[in-house]
Design an enzyme around this catalytic site. Structure first.
Site, PDB file in Angstrom:
ATOM      1  N   TYR A 147       0.814  -1.210   0.000  1.00 16.45           N
ATOM      2  CA  TYR A 147       0.000   0.000   0.000  1.00 16.45           C
ATOM      3  C   TYR A 147       0.853   1.268   0.000  1.00 16.45           C
ATOM      4  CZ  TYR A 147      -4.664  -2.087   0.384  1.00 16.45           C
ATOM      5  OH  TYR A 147      -5.840  -2.743   0.125  1.00 16.45           O
ATOM      6  N   GLU A 154       2.243   6.270  -7.005  1.00 20.54           N
ATOM      7  CA  GLU A 154       1.194   7.034  -7.682  1.00 20.54           C
ATOM      8  C   GLU A 154       1.404   8.532  -7.474  1.00 20.54           C
ATOM      9  OE1 GLU A 154      -2.681   5.734  -6.431  1.00 20.54           O
ATOM     10  OE2 GLU A 154      -2.070   3.639  -6.467  1.00 20.54           O
TER      11      GLU A 154
END
Length: 208
Positions: A147, A154
């Site tokens: 995560y 991103e």
């Protein structure tokens, strides 16, 4: 009898969808790992960009799965998750060269693909009546690393694109800046949610 038949058809469809998605994401992972030593991380997008964006686009179906009652999950959360991924593959990495040439694009694909292979394969086994085994452990433990890696990659891809975006469309630039500002709180919410899910899952295993 009719409802049982409908449920059976729905289950078979979901198994097929999840199996296909697992195979497609395994393709992303396998090709990334194979190409990485050959072309380097800054050229992965050239080989995988188009394939990855269409694999990710398939996830739009998951919104309809929830909307039509095939799955019980949060519709707003699913829309947000799918939309954020689509923004990355279509609205950022497909349009601007800086994120394409960033190491973060490669690390993003690795984080996404491992997560999705585990998740979709887990769903296939679960829908088929299996217990998950090792995949259950992977689903509720790999997120500790994947995560932050995925979200960080991103955010870095968006950040790298900003100068190009500003030169072309100032409004879109500020939209991306606003989205970038949500990454910290968003990761915290997602991370803590998975920790709660892990605790619930682990308690269930201990009782069994």
């Amino acid at each position: 009898m009719e409802s049982r038949k409908t449920a059976s058809v729905s289950t078979r469809y979901l198994i097929a969808y999840n199996a296909l998605s697992a195979a497609l994401w395994a393709g992303v992972l396998g090709r990334t790992v194979l190409l990485l030593p050959l072309v380097g991380p800054t050229h992965i997008h050239e080989s995988l960009g188009d394939y990855t964006k269409w694999v990710q686009t398939l996830a739009i179906l998951e919104i309809f799965h929830i909307a039509f009652g095939l799955l019980r999950s949060s519709l707003p959360t699913t829309i947000l998750q799918v939309a954020s991924r689509l923004l990355l593959v279509w609205g950022v990495c497909d349009r601007f060269s800086a994120p394409q040439q960033s190491n973060a694009y490669t690390s993003m694909l690795i984080a996404w693909s491992i997560t999705e292979v585990c998740r979709y394969t887990y769903y296939v086994i679960n829908l088929s009546g299996g217990s998950g085994g090792v995949l259950n452990w992977l689903r509720y433990n790999t997120f500790f690393i994947l995560y932050p890696l995925g979200a960080g990659s991103e955010a870095w891809c968006i950040f790298r694109a900003l100068p190009e975006v500003y030169a072309k469309n100032e409004t879109y630039y500020w939209v991306l800046v606003a989205i970038l500002a949500t990454y910290g709180p968003g990761l915290y919410n997602q991370y803590t949610h998975m920790i709660r899910q892990r605790r619930k899952n682990m308690r269930g295993k201990k009782r069994a």
